[in-house]
Design a protein around this motif. Sequence first.
Motif, short mmCIF file in Angstrom:
data_model
loop_
_atom_site.label_atom_id
_atom_site.label_comp_id
_atom_site.label_asym_id
_atom_site.label_seq_id
_atom_site.Cartn_x
_atom_site.Cartn_y
_atom_site.Cartn_z
N VAL A 14 -8.57 76.86 -16.67
CA VAL A 14 -9.46 76.60 -16.23
C VAL A 14 -9.94 75.23 -16.89
N HIS A 15 -9.05 74.11 -16.59
CA HIS A 15 -9.14 73.08 -17.44
C HIS A 15 -10.10 72.09 -16.77
N HIS A 16 -9.73 71.53 -15.44
CA HIS A 16 -11.18 71.10 -14.57
C HIS A 16 -12.15 71.55 -14.53
N SER A 17 -12.71 72.13 -14.91
CA SER A 17 -13.85 72.20 -14.80
C SER A 17 -14.87 72.25 -16.60
N TYR A 22 -11.24 65.17 -18.98
CA TYR A 22 -10.38 63.91 -18.55
C TYR A 22 -10.39 63.25 -19.57
N GLN A 23 -11.63 62.85 -20.34
CA GLN A 23 -12.38 61.72 -20.66
C GLN A 23 -11.13 61.64 -21.39
N ARG A 24 -10.96 63.02 -22.25
CA ARG A 24 -10.17 63.44 -23.89
C ARG A 24 -8.51 62.67 -23.22
N VAL A 25 -8.27 63.51 -22.64
CA VAL A 25 -6.66 62.82 -22.46
C VAL A 25 -5.99 61.90 -21.64
N TYR A 26 -7.31 60.90 -21.14
CA TYR A 26 -7.52 59.42 -20.74
C TYR A 26 -6.82 58.75 -21.75
N GLN A 27 -8.16 58.71 -23.22
CA GLN A 27 -8.04 57.55 -24.17
C GLN A 27 -7.01 58.63 -24.89
N GLN A 28 -6.46 59.68 -25.36
CA GLN A 28 -4.94 59.88 -26.33
C GLN A 28 -4.24 59.20 -25.51
N GLU A 174 -15.38 63.18 -14.49
CA GLU A 174 -14.30 63.30 -13.28
C GLU A 174 -13.79 61.55 -13.10
N HIS A 175 -14.13 60.53 -13.43
CA HIS A 175 -14.30 59.59 -13.25
C HIS A 175 -13.01 58.91 -13.91
N TYR A 176 -12.50 59.55 -14.84
CA TYR A 176 -11.38 59.70 -15.43
C TYR A 176 -10.12 59.88 -15.75
N LEU A 177 -10.32 60.93 -13.78
CA LEU A 177 -8.77 61.95 -13.51
C LEU A 177 -7.96 60.56 -13.22
N GLN A 178 -8.59 60.20 -12.25
CA GLN A 178 -7.42 58.86 -11.59
C GLN A 178 -6.48 58.41 -12.42
N GLY A 179 -7.33 57.64 -13.89
CA GLY A 179 -6.73 57.04 -15.23
C GLY A 179 -5.65 57.70 -15.57
N ALA A 180 -6.45 58.33 -15.76
CA ALA A 180 -6.00 59.90 -16.39
C ALA A 180 -4.27 60.12 -15.87
N LEU A 181 -4.29 59.98 -14.58
CA LEU A 181 -3.37 60.68 -13.77
C LEU A 181 -2.42 59.28 -14.00
N GLN A 182 -2.63 58.11 -14.77
CA GLN A 182 -2.01 56.49 -13.72
C GLN A 182 -1.43 56.47 -14.41
N LEU A 183 -2.05 56.93 -15.69
CA LEU A 183 -1.36 56.82 -17.38
C LEU A 183 -0.50 57.59 -17.91
N ALA A 184 -0.60 59.32 -17.06
CA ALA A 184 0.39 60.76 -17.32
C ALA A 184 1.57 59.71 -16.92
N LEU A 185 1.52 59.52 -15.15
CA LEU A 185 2.92 58.80 -14.71
C LEU A 185 3.59 57.86 -14.51
N GLY A 186 2.75 57.07 -15.67
CA GLY A 186 3.56 55.59 -16.96
C GLY A 186 4.22 56.38 -17.47
N LEU A 187 3.92 57.34 -18.06
CA LEU A 187 4.38 57.93 -19.20
C LEU A 187 5.81 59.17 -19.56
N SER A 188 5.88 58.78 -17.64
CA SER A 188 6.42 60.43 -17.38
C SER A 188 7.58 59.75 -16.27
N ALA A 189 8.34 58.84 -16.40
CA ALA A 189 9.25 58.35 -15.91
C ALA A 189 10.68 58.64 -15.05
N GLU A 190 11.26 59.62 -16.49
CA GLU A 190 11.99 60.22 -16.07
C GLU A 190 11.96 61.68 -15.33
N GLN A 191 10.78 62.54 -15.94
CA GLN A 191 10.85 63.55 -14.90
C GLN A 191 10.11 63.32 -14.25
#
Length: 459
Positions: A14-17, A22-28, A174-191
Amino acid sequence: MTLLTALSGQPASVHHSNHGHYQRVYQQLYNEAPNARELAHEFLQNQLAQVQHAASELPDTPEQLPAWVEQRCTAVAGQYAEYLEQRQQGRPRRYFQNKAHALYVLQRVAPTKYVDGAWLYGLLRYWQDQRFDGLLTTYLEELGDGEAAQNHVVIYRKLLSDHDADSEAGVEDEHYLQGALQLALGLSAEQFLPEIIGYNLGYEQLPLHLLITSYELSELGIDPYYFTLHVTIDNAGSGHACKAAQSVLSLLPLGEGRDEFYRRVAQGYRLNDLGAGTTAVIEGFNLQDEVVAMLERKRSFGQHMHSDYCRFEGKTVNQWLAKPGQIGDFLTALEDKGWIKRNQDPSESRFWQLIEGAGAAMFGAFSGYEKQVLHDWIAGSWVSPQRVPPVRPGRGSPVSREQHRPADPDTQALVESLWQLPDEQQINTLIPWMTARRHCLPVGLYATRRFIQLRARLR
């Protein structure tokens, strides 16, 4: 307990609610926390689960992608031509009611714009593999090829700074979700390589809202260069949209893994649909609500700062500001007292005179964005006889390379660390300085330029 559970304080299911997650994930991720790669992997798995059964817009086979991209671009061009014809016939702006509305949107999409291109960061390690050339070119162009005046993040930060609208106040989780996704993808190229390629395919398509935004920002006196720059580089002929489609074909396996790879590409593509998109942010604006919300955010700072000699409906200003939920009634009281004259020139309102102008009692109490919100709310249907001249796209701040090197200690230290290294080791040393957090700094701009030089020399 997973990393996401620890961040959200709720079960991962239920983390999405959970507000603020998302802001905390983004900042981390943005701040390159020690556990960032593990967090990115877990976050992506959860987000991919959200789009697992969503319908796909992609053609059935990857070979159809170039034609599909071209058709989409042609359709957008036709829709934009229709929009321009409507405007020439006297139709009002489609997106932005006023300048405050535009700045509201620019603020709320900022977390995504501040990590522009970040989903491709992890592909820098493949700089020797020609199959990645289109994706690496896209990333390096997002970084302005190391030139501050062309670096997308530098340009966007300057855009908000120029209008004193670079505060995070009012930006929701919610405005941090797409940024968090982009950062996460950038750190996960191998997988998650297929998902990164698919996300890039979706993000680099030329959307209609980009063209309309550019046009209407110019009308409102806001430099649209950040957006016009993306219009030119996201084209289907030779730009990022074209390169995105070609990259799918270049990296598609030749054997039996082909279908699974393309399925994962489609999953990554659908990640673009998560969170609040630009048009949703535009449609979510209500000027009255934003005035109240903005003043509510400032209420706690001003509740003890006013004298008691002036009363509205029997209450002092401090009393109006003492408790949450009174701002709307306070504004009504100011109107009833004649301090605010709606739908007239704001300069005729005593409340505005306290905020703006020589000797204003509250000079400096409101940011440029906050003043614009109040100005446009008071003005309402009133239209200034002075027309705002359209702003033509600028070219950012002219910052020369020589300005970076002597004054910046990080750049000096990096240059010295490279001195004795062979070219290939230099590239490996430079890559960590090209992250979302660092590439827009002087040292990151230098690292990008040096990376481009070395890559060209070694190819």
